[in-house]
Write a protein that holds these residues in place. Structure first.
Motif, PDB file in Angstrom:
ATOM      1  N   ASP A   1      62.656  91.185 -43.014  1.00  0.00           N
ATOM      2  CA  ASP A   1      61.311  90.600 -42.930  1.00  0.00           C
ATOM      3  C   ASP A   1      61.358  89.149 -43.404  1.00  0.00           C
ATOM      4  OD1 ASP A   1      58.721  89.704 -43.720  1.00  0.00           O
ATOM      5  OD2 ASP A   1      58.004  91.743 -44.011  1.00  0.00           O
ATOM      6  N   LEU A   2      62.024  88.932 -44.539  1.00  0.00           N
ATOM      7  CA  LEU A   2      62.100  87.570 -45.082  1.00  0.00           C
ATOM      8  C   LEU A   2      62.912  86.645 -44.160  1.00  0.00           C
ATOM      9  CD1 LEU A   2      62.544  88.458 -48.864  1.00  0.00           C
ATOM     10  CD2 LEU A   2      60.538  87.394 -47.792  1.00  0.00           C
TER      11      LEU A   2
ATOM     12  N   MET B   1      64.519 100.545 -46.760  1.00  0.00           N
ATOM     13  CA  MET B   1      63.427  99.587 -46.941  1.00  0.00           C
ATOM     14  C   MET B   1      63.909  98.273 -47.561  1.00  0.00           C
ATOM     15  SD  MET B   1      60.894 100.754 -45.393  1.00  0.00           S
ATOM     16  CE  MET B   1      59.721  99.465 -45.804  1.00  0.00           C
TER      17      MET B   1
ATOM     18  N   VAL C   1      64.904  96.386 -44.668  1.00  0.00           N
ATOM     19  CA  VAL C   1      63.698  95.956 -43.950  1.00  0.00           C
ATOM     20  C   VAL C   1      63.100  94.724 -44.641  1.00  0.00           C
ATOM     21  CG1 VAL C   1      61.300  96.570 -43.377  1.00  0.00           C
ATOM     22  CG2 VAL C   1      63.144  98.229 -43.010  1.00  0.00           C
ATOM     23  N   ARG C   2      63.056  94.795 -45.960  1.00  0.00           N
ATOM     24  CA  ARG C   2      62.490  93.683 -46.729  1.00  0.00           C
ATOM     25  C   ARG C   2      63.303  92.399 -46.506  1.00  0.00           C
ATOM     26  NH1 ARG C   2      62.941  90.905 -51.496  1.00  0.00           N
ATOM     27  NH2 ARG C   2      65.000  91.784 -51.852  1.00  0.00           N
TER      28      ARG C   2
END
Lengths: 154, 381
Positions: free
Chosen positions: A57-58, A50, A53-54
């Motif tokens: 995402d950014l 995650m 993923v974070r």
């Protein structure tokens, strides 16, 4: 028929292999494959995922600080990936690899990511093995969780 | 489709579409398109950019004994400052040139919002400068990108009241502001104006929430505006967001669509023309027909769920071809009161999908909302 020298060789290899396995069981993370997985381990694995993923995402949404942290320049036009792909829609990670018409070649998702960085975004292509690429891949695939694999589909 | 969306869709159908209720049967969407060679103004400059879906739309309206006329629509130009890039500038220039070249000319232009990308003074002023070349009367409604840096201050100085009405040749036109009544997501979290704008400017952001709405005050104003207007006379309502529910996570809706419909229910010839979705869209809600317009800047993919069944989707874009999917559209209404809608795209013989593979949803996808914008510091005020 096995002669003495061959036998000794096998013995030596077995000894080395045994030592490696023993060492791994005692000290390394490979022990996870020998023991039942614990909730603590699962949590760590999930957190590691995650976190990527974070970051992805950014990056995908044009976050300048994250791009700087990972040393990439994904766009010079103000354009971010998410402007054409809200919620990573239309990225279709589950359809790769495939013949990609826009590149006129058989391509992976990473090829496609770099194509978008270079063409619409006019940014700088990133190393396919870089953390930034893995993070983008993590975010895109995570966002498409539940999509059914259809490799090769146009 | 999620259970919640399915429930709302059923409710919308039950409330608004009782048996026999349909919009006035005076609108057609044609599949006839052509490569518009005669209007390739600025082809060289556009060729150097990644021109995706520049589009303006002309609308011919005729009503009863009144004279037929045209008007044009441009929206979603999402201008950055020139120093950052000029790709969106080139498309506005092209759209403006083509509206100006319309023959017979358009009576007026509607600008449907999102003139700027980040609401900056320079971006809004650049838009004014580019549209100055268009000599016809211009009306503006705001988009969320124009508004949330300074809460509409600069926009108001440039364009005045965000909602308005006027009558033209037998049609009552209404412009709505569907963007300025967003919930306050910034004060408690002590956001800077730039941070507030950043969340608003991200279509799939999760922080700004359900910002699209008409609001009780504006509904009352609309009700009053229509009170003296015959229920069988044509009304055209311009809004940035669609006046029904399509896909709330991207604010492809107004949250008070039920109340909007309550106001419009008595009127039999209502057409809503909206921007924001950057895609070909058609829907009928009760007696209101609703038409989504393309952007000049870039296309959005269709939402993962909720695309109206009445929409004939537009063709999937090849992002590698700057001329693919580029074009404009027009509506015409013949003297016998038939309205014809035509989307025209440069370099395309066909605007609409021809096979399942032509649809951007030909590869089934299941999507999750993003997470990173809702984590620290935004999650913990």
């Amino acid at each position: 028929m096995i002669n003495t020298s061959t036998f000794l060789c096998i013995l030596r290899r077995s000894t080395v292999a045994g030592a490696v396995i023993a060492a791994a069981v005692v000290v390394g993370p490979a022990s996870a494959n020998k023991d039942p997985v614990t909730p603590k381990q699962l949590k760590l694995y999930q957190e590691a995922f995650m976190e990527e993923v974070r970051k992805g995402d950014l990056l995908f949404h044009g976050d300048a600080a994250m791009a700087e942290q990972l040393g990439v320049k994904l766009s010079t036009t103000g354009w971010a990936c998410a402007m054409c792909h809200p919620m990573a829609s239309d990225t279709h990670p589950h359809a790769f690899p495939k013949f990609q018409q826009s590149m006129a070649k058989f391509a992976t998702l990473r090829d496609m990511i770099n194509w978008c960085i270079e063409k619409p975004n006019q940014g700088e292509k990133i190393d396919p093995e870089s953390e930034a690429m893995k993070a983008l891949e993590a975010y895109i695939t995570w966002s498409n969780t539940g999509s059914v694999l259809v490799p090769g589909k146009y | 489709m999620s259970d919640e969306l399915d429930r709302i869709r059923r409710e919308m159908h039950a409330v608004l579409q009782p048996p026999g209720v349909r919009p006035d049967d005076s609108l057609q969407i044609t599949r006839r398109t052509f490569i518009h060679r005669s209007l390739l103004f600025g082809a060289a400059s556009v060729g150097q950019t990644f021109a995706w879906w520049p589009l303006l739309n002309t609308i011919d309206v005729a009503h009863a004994a009144e004279a037929p006329f045209k008007f044009a629509w441009i929206s979603d130009t999402h201008l950055y400052e020139r120093s950052l890039n000029t790709r969106f500038v080139d498309k506005v220039v092209r759209a403006v040139q083509e509206v100006q070249a319309m023959d017979p000319p358009a009576d007026f232009l509607i600008f449907g919002g999102d003139l700027a990308q980040l609401g900056k003074i320079e971006e809004l002023e650049l838009g004014v400068e580019l549209l100055k070349d268009l000599k016809i009367k211009k009306y503006y409604i705001p988009g969320e990108h124009d508004w949330y840096l300074d809460m509409g201050k600069k926009w108001g100085e440039l364009f005045g009241q965000p909602n308005w009405t006027f009558d033209h040749k037998g049609v009552r036109f209404i412009g709505l502001d569907t963007v300025s009544r967003g919930p306050d997501y910034w004060t408690a979290k002590k956001m800077t104006p730039e941070e507030r704008m950043g969340h608003m400017a991200t279509l799939d952001g999760t922080v700004a929430g359900a910002w699209a709405g008409v609001g009780r005050d504006q509904l009352d104003w609309m009700s009053k505006t229509l009170a003296e207007w015959g229920t069988d006379k044509p009304v055209v309502i311009f809004s940035h967001n669609p006046l029904y529910e399509y896909y709330p996570p991207w604010n492809f809706w107004v949250r008070d669509w039920r109340e909007v419909n309550d106001v419009l229910k008595p009127y039999t010839k209502v057409t809503n023309i909206h921007g924001h979705v950057h895609q070909v869209l058609y829907n009928e809600i009760g007696r209101m027909r609703s038409i989504g317009m393309l952007a000049t800047s870039w296309p959005w993919p269709y939402a993962p769920e909720g695309v109206p069944k009445l929409t004939k989707p537009m063709i999937r874009v090849d992002p590698g071809d700057p001329f693919d999917g580029v074009g404009w559209g027009k509506w015409s209404v013949s003297a016998n009161d038939e309205v014809e809608t035509e989307y025209i795209m440069w370099g395309r013989k066909e605007v609409f999908v021809q096979s399942p593979e032509d649809h951007d949803k030909s590869i089934p996808e299941v999507l999750r909302p993003r997470i990173a914008d809702n984590q620290y510091p935004w999650a913990n005020p």
